[in-house]
Design a protein around this motif. Structure first.
Motif, PDB file in Angstrom:
ATOM      1  N   SER A 114      15.783  31.851  56.972  1.00  0.00           N
ATOM      2  CA  SER A 114      14.990  30.728  57.488  1.00  0.00           C
ATOM      3  C   SER A 114      15.439  30.279  58.868  1.00  0.00           C
ATOM      4  N   TYR A 140      13.159  27.876  61.341  1.00  0.00           N
ATOM      5  CA  TYR A 140      13.554  26.560  61.839  1.00  0.00           C
ATOM      6  C   TYR A 140      13.822  26.587  63.340  1.00  0.00           C
ATOM      7  N   CYS A 168      21.367  27.588  58.774  1.00  0.00           N
ATOM      8  CA  CYS A 168      20.746  28.706  58.042  1.00  0.00           C
ATOM      9  C   CYS A 168      21.284  30.042  58.545  1.00  0.00           C
TER      10      CYS A 168
END
Length: 446
Positions: free
Chosen positions: A81, A85, A74
């Motif tokens: 995000s 994460y 990402c």
């Protein structure tokens, strides 16, 4: 790990020389460098695959590893995000008591925070990771720690410290994390370029590229090819540079990497510009601009307008040159990018001088200087002052020209800019020649 655009807020600009009679004083031409953003081949597909793999995996270690991989994927693709994460990977690794994956999560989060200018938070995360590494003796994480610490040192202009971290990481990565050799090679290459050792820079770049091929890292292969092309261009090995840019373009097309394609066309256009192949230069710039339109990269399009303006200037098609500089100026004005706007004004003023509109050029240069008086960009002020002296020389107002040459000379001395001093000295000679003070003119020419 790969570099993101936030590591360097602006693309590096290399100035072309400024001969005082027929050539522009400064033209902003851009080559891709280590810090440019990259797009991973099939990045969106990779994210989907990682998510599916995470939900179908039962092993806690495998799930923690996948969360860290997802977080980093990402980050590389510019997806916000990454932090979500990253935190999820950290909490999962803590809950499942997986120290290695916890340290990786901490270091990756530190890198995200650093790139978002949250330095105090990032440093706290690095300290936690370093303590965890020592307590749990997870030395396989040491190369990653050294890479992140090297990035911090580089950002703080502690180049000696950055080199020490990268060099140690380079030695250890071969033992613990071979995939990080790509990053260490590219980082060390950048440090060599900074001190002008382009031969050693290319050695590191070739090694980094070879590792990228070995680990099927297509994004870093493209990055390595671009950097190799740039390095060759800096020492005027233009055919070799073009070969690297051409290979980068082919790979970018295979990967459907639009940014990579645009960058390759732009760099090839710059090479054509240097070689005086105006038709090829404009064709490459136009192809790059079309791709940038698809990416909605308005700033990139403005940069290309500057480059096309430079080509038309060389062809003495001054109205077309001014048209493209004006397009670039309009964007920079709307975007509030004052430094890029001022540099474009300077380029426009040079076109005006050569088109015989000298009063117009003087007015624009003085406008640029007024803006620069509140800015610390001494290098750009040097460019503006020297070009104003050039404009006055062309107008036959030699005392005015000498006045601004004296100001420019002091700035060049302060910046230790020998390249600029050559042209300033040459302009002194020209002005004293026209004032019929031949002994002084000969002294300056010598």
């Amino acid at each position: 790990m790969v570099r993101r655009s936030s590591d360097l807020k602006k693309q590096l600009i290399y100035s072309v020389g400024f001969l005082v009679n027929n050539r522009v004083f400064r033209i902003a031409l851009v080559f891709s460098v280590v810090f440019l953003p990259v797009t991973i081949c099939g990045q969106s597909n990779q994210l989907v695959k990682l998510k599916h793999a995470f939900f179908s995996e039962e092993s806690p270690l495998a799930r923690a590893t996948l969360l860290n991989q997802l977080s980093w994927a990402c980050y590389v693709s510019g997806n916000d995000s990454c932090t979500f994460y990253g935190n999820k990977a950290l909490s999962y690794a803590l809950r499942k008591k997986l120290p290695e994956q916890r340290i990786i999560a901490q270091l990756q989060l530190a890198e995200y925070q650093r790139c978002n200018n949250r330095f105090s938070e990032a440093l706290k995360m690095v300290v936690k990771a370093e303590n965890d590494l020592q307590i749990n003796r997870e030395f396989t994480c040491l190369p990653l720690l050294l890479l992140v610490k090297g990035n911090f040192a580089y950002e703080q202009e502690s180049l000696r410290k950055a080199r020490a971290y990268y060099t140690k990481g380079y030695r250890l990565a071969n033992r613990f994390r071979q995939n990080l050799q790509i990053d260490f090679c590219f980082k060390l290459a950048q440090l060599e370029a900074k001190r002008g050792d382009f031969s050693t820079e290319r050695r590191y770049l070739k090694e980094g590229y070879a590792h990228a091929v070995k680990f099927h890292q297509f994004d870093q292969q493209i990055l390595g090819l671009n950097n190799l092309g740039t390095s060759c261009a800096m020492i005027q090995q233009f055919d070799q540079a073009n070969a690297f840019f051409s290979k980068s373009l082919q790979l970018s097309k295979q990967c459907n990497d639009l940014k990579g394609q645009s960058r390759a066309f732009l760099n090839s256009g710059n090479i054509a510009y240097y070689k005086g192949d105006w038709v090829t230069a404009v064709r490459c710039y136009t192809q790059s601009a079309r791709i940038k339109e698809k990416l909605n990269d308005v700033e990139g399009i403005a940069l290309i307008h500057n480059s096309i303006g430079a080509v038309y200037k060389e062809q003495k098609r001054y109205s077309k040159s001014r048209e493209y500089y004006q397009k670039a100026s309009t964007y920079y004005q709307q975007a509030g990018d004052s430094m890029a706007l001022i540099e474009t004004w300077i380029n426009t003023a040079i076109v005006d001088v050569q088109a015989g509109k000298k009063e117009q050029a003087v007015s624009l240069l003085k406008k640029a200087i007024r803006f620069l008086e509140t800015n610390k960009a001494l290098d750009v002020m040097l460019v503006a002052q020297t070009n104003l002296a050039y404009a006055y020389t062309e107008m036959g107002r030699h005392q005015n020209a000498i006045h601004y040459l004296q100001i420019a000379e002091k700035a060049a001395q302060k910046l230790h800019d020998q390249h600029s001093r050559v042209f300033i000295t040459n302009l002194y000679g020209a002005n004293y020649f026209f004032l019929k003070d031949y002994p002084k003119a000969i002294g300056y020419y010598k």
